[in-house]
Scaffold this motif. Structure first.
Motif, PDB file in Angstrom:
ATOM      1  N   LYS A  42      -1.015 -10.380   4.428  1.00 24.71           N
ATOM      2  CA  LYS A  42      -0.034 -11.394   4.822  1.00 24.71           C
ATOM      3  C   LYS A  42       1.302 -11.194   4.116  1.00 24.71           C
ATOM      4  N   ARG A  43       1.277 -10.756   2.891  1.00 23.78           N
ATOM      5  CA  ARG A  43       2.519 -10.620   2.135  1.00 23.78           C
ATOM      6  C   ARG A  43       3.256  -9.332   2.462  1.00 23.78           C
ATOM      7  N   GLY A  44       2.651  -8.480   3.303  1.00 20.72           N
ATOM      8  CA  GLY A  44       3.327  -7.261   3.715  1.00 20.72           C
ATOM      9  C   GLY A  44       3.243  -6.139   2.704  1.00 20.72           C
ATOM     10  N   ASN A  45       2.325  -6.253   1.745  1.00 25.72           N
ATOM     11  CA  ASN A  45       2.152  -5.213   0.748  1.00 25.72           C
ATOM     12  C   ASN A  45       1.425  -4.019   1.364  1.00 25.72           C
ATOM     13  N   GLU A  46       1.936  -2.823   1.152  1.00 29.94           N
ATOM     14  CA  GLU A  46       1.359  -1.634   1.765  1.00 29.94           C
ATOM     15  C   GLU A  46       0.453  -0.879   0.804  1.00 29.94           C
ATOM     16  N   TRP A  47      -0.099  -1.589  -0.175  1.00 30.33           N
ATOM     17  CA  TRP A  47      -0.917  -0.945  -1.185  1.00 30.33           C
ATOM     18  C   TRP A  47      -2.102  -0.202  -0.586  1.00 30.33           C
ATOM     19  N   TYR A  48      -2.724  -0.742   0.470  1.00 30.65           N
ATOM     20  CA  TYR A  48      -3.922  -0.106   1.011  1.00 30.65           C
ATOM     21  C   TYR A  48      -3.603   1.236   1.664  1.00 30.65           C
ATOM     22  N   LEU A  49      -2.464   1.350   2.319  1.00 32.28           N
ATOM     23  CA  LEU A  49      -2.040   2.651   2.843  1.00 32.28           C
ATOM     24  C   LEU A  49      -1.712   3.606   1.700  1.00 32.28           C
ATOM     25  N   ILE A  50      -1.083   3.085   0.648  1.00 34.06           N
ATOM     26  CA  ILE A  50      -0.779   3.920  -0.522  1.00 34.06           C
ATOM     27  C   ILE A  50      -2.069   4.441  -1.134  1.00 34.06           C
ATOM     28  N   LYS A  51      -3.044   3.557  -1.304  1.00 37.36           N
ATOM     29  CA  LYS A  51      -4.303   3.926  -1.946  1.00 37.36           C
ATOM     30  C   LYS A  51      -5.050   4.966  -1.129  1.00 37.36           C
ATOM     31  N   LYS A  52      -4.977   4.874   0.201  1.00 38.04           N
ATOM     32  CA  LYS A  52      -5.660   5.839   1.065  1.00 38.04           C
ATOM     33  C   LYS A  52      -4.856   7.120   1.272  1.00 38.04           C
ATOM     34  N   GLY A  53      -3.631   7.166   0.724  1.00 35.78           N
ATOM     35  CA  GLY A  53      -2.783   8.342   0.919  1.00 35.78           C
ATOM     36  C   GLY A  53      -2.218   8.439   2.316  1.00 35.78           C
ATOM     37  N   GLN A  54      -2.107   7.304   3.009  1.00 38.59           N
ATOM     38  CA  GLN A  54      -1.655   7.304   4.396  1.00 38.59           C
ATOM     39  C   GLN A  54      -0.280   6.677   4.572  1.00 38.59           C
ATOM     40  N   ILE A  55       0.394   6.380   3.487  1.00 41.01           N
ATOM     41  CA  ILE A  55       1.741   5.823   3.591  1.00 41.01           C
ATOM     42  C   ILE A  55       2.675   6.908   4.151  1.00 41.01           C
TER      43      ILE A  55
END
Length: 783
Positions: free
Chosen positions: A183-196
């Motif tokens: 909801k807050r728009g944090n892209e941490w999960y893409l960063i963690k998966k290396g998919q950013i």
């Protein structure tokens, strides 16, 4: 007694095409059916899948819960006891049963409160592979799910044994915490998966133009799976060995995708298996090795155990972030084909090469306005220079009906002389043949990857409805906003719409038009629907259908029930953010639901989420705090520089659509530079708007009649490194303040540039230069 058995036999024969499956309207007409009783207990249990103890929710102590095995023609009695300290529920996914036992709390069934037991009773008038799960909050993600196996009375399929494989996803993090982070728009999960899709990757892959086009349309980075999962399971483990099968045995492997958000690619070692059923119903058998199983779908395959070998069945997460495997047989390994991790940047380049407009609103300015046709046209995808939706001859409701006189989300299509009843158009790339009077807009498309279509599914018997049945035609644009994580249908979340009225005896046909970049598995409770594909009158029957990004699927079902039935995206986090509807036969509400208001369900996706961030640096400290739901948002912001410069602000804003909001509030700041001797307080009103290129803008005026404009943005340069900037310009024309002689105009400019290095979900290193506070660096904490 003989007459009853004869009637029962005739009934079973009449099931034939399965299209006529309906729930028993009373619980007294199956007195002579043999009963089978199960007792289920939902309780907490500490589990450790990744080296970390997690408080899970289990059914009879296991994840998944037990496989409930029945025989077709039995009467099920299932006692569900809640031993937790929160309410729960169980929905019997894909089963045709009386409305009261469907298990959606506050809609059809009371919730099961702590310490209570609810008894479910229904006749099993079908066979196949199904499953059950909690329909309360995010409990399904925490372990409340299991499989259902209903053995057929008769079958022409040749197999020796059954094996149920329940696929699921597991996160150590609290699911509510992940939803808040989305909801807050944090892209941490893409960063963690290396998919950013950071700029270093974009430049390397020569995708700068595509990236800028995405940003211009206010689209964040592409994602196949929003969440981050620590493990993917098959029957509760990452790997399972089933070595007791004998060589040559044919095993009916029943797959249930009970994940909360993950699609899986199914691949098999050895000879390609035979796909024989989908969503519990038989299909014409077909050899198929690589199959995409959407969330909540079930598939049955018949595999042959090889001689002196074990075959691998691999379920690979669609986003490539993990997999789970089951091994059948004993001996040398026959590995399943490996599905390569998708290249999101290449996918972005392909999508941006098409002439399409993206960013359909997930929350409209006027939710009551019926304008789905307008948005379908506006956000149509174009291929080979021709829009998917240019040709509206068969489905342009605006040419036939006054949309202002129609109910929300529904359009009663009056197919007159202009309709092309026998017309059809073939998409040479995708191979679909869809009659044009069956789809709103242009011909059905399936996306750039033909593996996403359902052409391989063919019903063994005709599924078409009687031609004299009235047809209620609807268009459901599937809409979403990744920046705020709001999901909806026709730009309207569930909390902002009414029930959709349907009538017994009519056919309800829905064009599902996906205007988002995510897959959506759409599930209808209490009914099977036809998924129109190239097999025409033999189109398959399903209860859950995948709608691929920017594509269409057409479904239709026989309205033969009563009560209210849920229709929703089965990605748990999309459902929990508003992508759902209620179909209502407009029959009296069950008296047993008295005291259980429907708003407890419809408003579930609209409750407040809160989050904040604190930065402590060598030159200043900063605080952000936000409380928000779909329409309302409260923001507290404070900045204090060690050089004694202060600014604090509290505002309330109202989101009018996905990008535009109005606000008002109070601002406090020091009047003299580098001094706290004089603090001024002003009232402010204004508008905020997300501009193209993902630039957030703020235009305001305060009670001293000073207009101010500000802009801010951030972007990922490398996988963990972001650059950000803010700019604010205030003008004072002396309309309220008295200037010194000779001064007619004053201005103030505030700006900041900086870098943020993301350490984890909650911590970042920060360095910036602020023209008020100077340069410095420090640590940011998100909470």
């Amino acid at each position: 007694m003989i007459m009853r058995l004869l009637v029962l036999l005739l009934f079973c024969i009449s099931l034939g095409a399965n299209a006529q499956l309906t729930a028993n309207k009373s619980e007294e007409n199956v007195d002579n059916w043999p009963e089978r009783v199960y007792d289920l207990t939902i309780d907490y249990k500490t589990v450790n899948f990744t080296g970390k103890d997690i408080k899970a929710m289990t059914v009879n102590g296991g994840i998944p819960g037990p496989n409930l095995e029945f025989n077709e023609g039995e009467f099920a009695i299932i006692n569900v006891t809640n031993k937790m300290d929160v309410e729960t529920s169980v929905h019997w996914h894909g089963l045709i049963l009386p409305n009261f036992y469907d298990g959606v709390p506050y809609l059809s069934t009371p919730p099961i409160r702590p310490g209570e037991t609810l008894q479910y009773k229904f006749a099993l008038k079908q066979s196949g592979t199904y499953w059950y799960h909690s329909h309360t909050g995010l409990q399904e993600q925490r372990g409340v799910y299991g499989s259902i196996q209903i053995n057929p009375k008769e079958t022409n399929l040749e197999y020796d044994k059954d094996l149920v494989l329940v696929l699921s996803d597991w996160m150590d993090e609290n699911p509510k915490s992940q939803l808040k982070n989305l909801k807050r728009g944090n892209e941490w999960y893409l960063i963690k998966k290396g998919q950013i899709q950071s700029w270093d990757k974009i430049i390397k892959k020569e995708a700068v133009g595509a990236k800028l086009k995405m940003m211009w349309q206010r689209m964040p980075d592409m994602a196949i799976l929003d969440n981050y999962y620590d493990k993917f399971f098959v029957n509760g483990q990452s790997t399972q060995d089933y070595n007791d099968f004998e060589p040559g045995e044919k095993v009916r492997v029943r797959f249930v995708n009970a994940s909360a958000a993950t699609y899986f690619w199914l691949t098999f070692g050895g000879k390609a298996p035979m796909l024989v059923a989908s969503d519990g119903l038989n299909v014409v058998p077909i050899q198929k090795n690589k199959t995409l199983i959407g969330v909540a779908e079930t598939y049955d395959f018949i595999v042959t155990i090889p001689d002196n070998a074990k075959l691998e069945i691999r379920a690979t997460s669609q986003d490539g972030s993990g997999q789970a495997s089951a091994y059948l047989g004993d001996g040398d390994m026959l590995k399943a084909p490996v599905v390569p991790e998708p290249d999101l940047i290449e996918s972005m380049k392909r999508m941006m090469a098409m002439d399409m407009k993206m960013g359909a609103p997930a929350a409209k300015f006027n939710p009551s306005k019926t304008d789905s046709i307008k948005y379908m046209k506006k956000y149509a995808m174009k291929m080979d220079g021709m829009s998917m939706n240019d040709d509206m001859k068969a489905g342009d409701v605006s040419k036939k009906t006054d949309p202002m006189n129609m109910n929300q989300d529904q359009m009663d299509m009056k197919m007159g002389d202009k309709s092309m009843k026998n017309g059809e158009k073939k998409d040479m790339k995708m191979g679909y043949i869809i009659p044009k009077d069956k789809v709103i807009g242009d011909n059905m498309k399936t996306g750039g990857n033909p593996e996403f279509n359902y052409n391989y599914l063919r019903s063994p018997e005709p599924t078409e409805f009687e031609s004299d049945k009235p047809v209620k035609e609807m268009l459901f644009n599937l809409t979403g906003n990744m920046n705020r994580y709001v999901w909806s249908i026709n730009g309207v979340p569930l909390s902002e719409t009414d029930k959709i009225k349907i009538k017994q005896g009519e056919v309800v046909r829905i064009t599902l038009n996906n205007l988002t970049m995510m897959h959506h598995p759409m599930h209808l409770h209490g009914h099977f629907f036809r998924v129109l594909n190239e097999n025409g009158e033999y189109s398959p029957l399903k209860h859950t259908v995948n709608v691929a990004p920017m594509q269409k699927v057409v479904i239709e079902f026989d309205a033969s029930e009563q009560g209210d039935w849920f229709f929703h995206c089965h990605v748990l986090y999309h459902l929990g953010s508003g992508m759902a509807r209620v179909f209502s036969y407009d029959t009296p509400r069950d008296e047993r639901l008295k005291g259980y208001p429907l708003k407890n369900l419809t408003n579930e996706a609209d409750h407040m989420f809160t989050w904040g961030e604190v930065t402590a640096a060598s030159h200043m400290t900063e605080l952000f705090y936000t409380a928000t739901n779909i329409r309302n948002q409260f923001i507290l912001r404070g900045e204090y520089g060690w050089n004694e410069n202060l600014e604090a602000e509290f505002t309330y804003e109202r989101w009018l659509n996905s990008y535009f909001r109005v606000f008002g509030g109070v601002n406090m700041e020091n009047e003299m530079e580098d001094s706290l001797d004089e603090i001024g307080t002003t009232g402010v009103i204004g508008v905020r708007y997300l501009l193209p290129l993902l630039i957030d803008s703020d235009l305001r005026i305060d009670n001293k009649l000073r207009p101010t404009i500000s802009l801010s943005t951030a972007t990922m340069v490398f996988r963990r490194l972001a650059v950000f900037g803010e700019y604010e310009y205030q003008m004072d024309f002396g309309w309220v303040n008295d200037f010194e002689d000779g001064t007619d105009f004053e201005e103030e400019t505030v700006w900041k540039v900086g870098l943020e290095y993301v350490l984890s979900r909650n911590f970042s290193l920060m360095g910036n230069y602020d023209n008020r506070f100077g340069a410095g660096g420090g640590l940011s904490l998100r909470f």
